[in-house]
Design a protein around this motif. Structure first.
Motif, PDB file in Angstrom:
ATOM      1  N   TYR A   1     -14.151   1.491  -4.284  1.00  0.00           N
ATOM      2  CA  TYR A   1     -13.008   2.093  -3.779  1.00  0.00           C
ATOM      3  C   TYR A   1     -12.130   1.168  -4.951  1.00  0.00           C
ATOM      4  O   TYR A   1     -11.634   0.187  -4.814  1.00  0.00           O
ATOM      5  CB  TYR A   1     -12.477   1.776  -2.440  1.00  0.00           C
TER       6      TYR A   1
ATOM      7  N   VAL B   1       0.666   7.092  -6.912  1.00  0.00           N
ATOM      8  CA  VAL B   1      -0.505   7.577  -7.243  1.00  0.00           C
ATOM      9  C   VAL B   1      -0.151   9.103  -6.841  1.00  0.00           C
ATOM     10  O   VAL B   1      -0.476   9.967  -7.883  1.00  0.00           O
ATOM     11  CB  VAL B   1      -1.511   7.108  -6.560  1.00  0.00           C
ATOM     12  N   LYS B   2       0.384   9.420  -5.837  1.00  0.00           N
ATOM     13  CA  LYS B   2       0.593  10.827  -5.489  1.00  0.00           C
ATOM     14  C   LYS B   2       1.497  11.409  -6.516  1.00  0.00           C
ATOM     15  O   LYS B   2       1.460  12.601  -6.904  1.00  0.00           O
ATOM     16  CB  LYS B   2       1.210  10.941  -4.112  1.00  0.00           C
TER      17      LYS B   2
ATOM     18  N   ASP C   1      -4.928  -1.718  -8.944  1.00  0.00           N
ATOM     19  CA  ASP C   1      -5.677  -0.543  -8.692  1.00  0.00           C
ATOM     20  C   ASP C   1      -7.119  -1.085  -8.042  1.00  0.00           C
ATOM     21  O   ASP C   1      -7.783  -0.298  -7.331  1.00  0.00           O
ATOM     22  CB  ASP C   1      -6.247   0.034  -9.916  1.00  0.00           C
TER      23      ASP C   1
ATOM     24  N   PHE D   1      -7.607   2.403  -6.425  1.00  0.00           N
ATOM     25  CA  PHE D   1      -6.397   3.434  -6.553  1.00  0.00           C
ATOM     26  C   PHE D   1      -6.728   4.370  -7.764  1.00  0.00           C
ATOM     27  O   PHE D   1      -7.028   3.674  -8.808  1.00  0.00           O
ATOM     28  CB  PHE D   1      -5.120   2.636  -6.546  1.00  0.00           C
TER      29      PHE D   1
ATOM     30  N   VAL E   1      -5.751  10.093  -3.598  1.00  0.00           N
ATOM     31  CA  VAL E   1      -5.042   8.702  -3.831  1.00  0.00           C
ATOM     32  C   VAL E   1      -6.112   7.736  -4.285  1.00  0.00           C
ATOM     33  O   VAL E   1      -5.818   6.729  -5.254  1.00  0.00           O
ATOM     34  CB  VAL E   1      -4.469   8.357  -2.493  1.00  0.00           C
ATOM     35  N   PHE E   2      -7.236   7.717  -3.634  1.00  0.00           N
ATOM     36  CA  PHE E   2      -8.362   6.843  -3.965  1.00  0.00           C
ATOM     37  C   PHE E   2      -9.474   7.394  -4.858  1.00  0.00           C
ATOM     38  O   PHE E   2      -9.814   8.461  -4.775  1.00  0.00           O
ATOM     39  CB  PHE E   2      -8.907   6.308  -2.469  1.00  0.00           C
TER      40      PHE E   2
ATOM     41  N   PHE F   1       0.728  -1.244  -0.024  1.00  0.00           N
ATOM     42  CA  PHE F   1      -0.065   0.074  -0.142  1.00  0.00           C
ATOM     43  C   PHE F   1       0.914   1.358  -0.016  1.00  0.00           C
ATOM     44  O   PHE F   1       0.648   2.215  -0.744  1.00  0.00           O
ATOM     45  CB  PHE F   1      -0.989  -0.147   1.320  1.00  0.00           C
ATOM     46  N   PRO F   2       1.837   1.482   1.050  1.00  0.00           N
ATOM     47  CA  PRO F   2       2.678   2.726   0.682  1.00  0.00           C
ATOM     48  C   PRO F   2       3.341   2.908  -0.452  1.00  0.00           C
ATOM     49  O   PRO F   2       3.462   3.980  -0.950  1.00  0.00           O
ATOM     50  CB  PRO F   2       3.668   2.379   1.883  1.00  0.00           C
TER      51      PRO F   2
ATOM     52  N   ILE G   1       0.457   4.312  -2.887  1.00  0.00           N
ATOM     53  CA  ILE G   1      -0.018   5.517  -2.414  1.00  0.00           C
ATOM     54  C   ILE G   1       1.256   6.565  -3.048  1.00  0.00           C
ATOM     55  O   ILE G   1       0.860   7.606  -3.700  1.00  0.00           O
ATOM     56  CB  ILE G   1       0.126   5.698  -1.086  1.00  0.00           C
TER      57      ILE G   1
ATOM     58  N   PRO H   1      -8.121  -1.856  -3.024  1.00  0.00           N
ATOM     59  CA  PRO H   1      -8.861  -1.282  -2.144  1.00  0.00           C
ATOM     60  C   PRO H   1     -10.288  -2.088  -1.937  1.00  0.00           C
ATOM     61  O   PRO H   1     -11.119  -1.921  -0.812  1.00  0.00           O
ATOM     62  CB  PRO H   1      -8.911   0.179  -2.449  1.00  0.00           C
TER      63      PRO H   1
END
Length: 460
Positions: free
Chosen positions: A323, A298-299, A359, A325, A306-307, A291-292, A295, A362
């Protein structure tokens, strides 16, 4: 009524199950108590009682859920799936009894050894024995001679099914009708049946007449008087009626158009248990380190959250928030326009995530919330549901099941962009097939194919 032939093979299956069960039990005892002989401990009687319980409960559950049925039309995969259901129910009942009775005399390691060994042995045994049985029947062993009568529309389909599936174990001795159906070679008129039966032995008569035709009752009485089993081939007025079943309200037969395994409470509980277990496993083992990374990716791919959250159509036409990504730049068409090949809205990192299905991760939180399942028909945007409901027959049928993170349609090649109505229709047919043929084994197969596709990477 089952023939002696069917009862013999049923006995072989029961015997094979019990030999495997007790063999796995002894293996688990040997592995767990390799340094200390069980018979020298104070727990010996408890394990003898457990062995009796295992044998009795397995046979009882297997008969209760009809896993020993020897229907010639039973497919090995479906039969094995029923055994898998019994396996998990057997395990659940044992755990429930141990907890409720506060039993701590039994080794958890022993139980783990037993259930793993039994799982990897009983499923292949059942599957390949049934495959062998179908092959044995195809070679022409124990064929039952049958007679066809009448001119109903369903008779031609029945004739073609028997001719193309020798594993059903039927051979058509003759067809008689006053109005013969083209495509079935007739041996004469109905008045010739009596003379034919004097020279030829027949086990069953299959009749097809229009509703209310008095000849149906006439031949029923004739079959009873001559000790011939009587079958009716109805014309249901629907194509591909493989899922049709008959329920009875007192003595009134009611045709059920579609068989849905998930209508049964035990099937829904079993699927929900699998959803929670698999989702928690993914969340606890994969999310903490993956996940990190996602994230940050995506940023760095551009401005925006992010989501990505979107309303989708769920179980029984209800809507829920899905949900994902974010894989696109923020755009106003996200809720109406499907992603296409080479779509300029998809970011470079988003393209990588979509290729490997990352993606969608989530959505395991949607599964825990009960809005989705790990496996099921993929949920569509509300605008697409409204559009395709008017264009495609049975489109809404796919909403009889919870939507899934992955599904049979996706692993069958119907993934990503849908360019034509025909492509969406093929996807819907696959989703409906999944609903009508759900099993734990099918879910396991789809999850396995999805993991392979994720690691390999697939096109959008």
């Amino acid at each position: 009524m089952q023939s002696r032939y069917a009862r013999f093979f049923q006995f072989i299956i029961i015997l094979g199950d019990l030999l495997l069960l007790n063999g796995c039990y002894l293996l688990a005892v040997a592995l767990r108590f390799d340094e200390l002989k069980l018979q020298n401990t104070e727990y010996y009687d408890y394990y003898v009682q457990l062995a009796v319980f295992f044998n009795f409960s397995w046979v009882l559950l297997a008969f209760l859920f009809r896993t020993y049925d020897m229907h010639r039309t039973m497919e090995p995969r479906k039969a094995t799936s029923k055994v898998l259901n019994v396996f998990f129910i057997h395990l659940f009942i044992l755990l429930l009894l141990l907890v409720s009775l506060k039993k701590d005399e039994y080794s958890r390691l022993f139980l783990t050894y037993f259930y793993i060994a039994f799982f990897v042995s009983v499923l292949p045994w059942r599957f390949y024995f049934l495959r062998f049985l179908r092959a044995y029947r195809k070679r022409g062993s124990h064929f039952r001679p049958v007679l066809l009568l009448g001119s109903g529309a369903g008779l031609l389909r029945f004739y073609k099914a028997v001719e193309s599936h020798p594993e059903y174990g039927l051979t058509i001795s003759g067809y008689f009708s006053d109005s013969p159906i083209q495509g079935i070679p007739a041996k004469g008129r109905e008045e010739d049946v009596l003379a034919f039966l004097k020279k030829n032995e027949v086990d069953e008569i299959f009749c097809a007449y229009p509703s209310g035709d008095p000849r149906l009752l006439k031949w029923l009485h004739f079959a009873d008087e001559n000790l011939i089993r009587f079958r009716i081939v109805p014309d249901l007025g629907v194509e591909h009626a493989t899922g049709v079943e008959i329920d009875f309200y007192h003595d009134v037969p009611i045709l059920v158009q579609r068989k849905e395994p998930l209508e049964y409470l035990h099937s829904r509980l079993l699927k929900r248990f699998g959803d929670i277990t698999f989702s928690l496993f993914v969340i606890l083992t994969i999310f903490p380190w993956l996940f990190p990374i996602l994230i940050i990716g995506v940023k760095l791919s551009g401005k925006g959250p992010v989501f990505f959250k979107q309303k989708r159509t769920g179980l029984k036409d209800g809507d829920f928030t899905i949900y994902k990504f974010r894989s696109m730049v923020v755009n106003e068409a996200a809720d109406s326009l499907q992603a296409t090949a080479g779509d300029a809205r998809v970011t470079s990192f988003g393209r990588f995530m979509r290729k490997h299905n990352l993606d969608e991760l989530p959505q395991f939180f949607n599964v825990l919330k009960g809005e989705m399942s790990v496996v099921g028909p993929r949920p569509h945007m509300l605008a697409h549901t409204e559009k395709y409901t008017a264009l495609i027959d049975k489109y809404m049928v796919r909403h009889f099941a919870k939507p899934g993170i992955t599904g049979l349609a996706q692993v069958s090649g119907y993934r990503g962009e849908t360019r034509t109505t025909e492509e969406m229709e093929a996807r819907v047919k696959t989703d409906v097939y999944y609903i009508e043929n759900w099993s734990v084994l099918l879910d396991v197969k789809i999850i396995g194919l999805t993991i392979f596709s994720t690691l390999k990477g697939s096109s959008e």
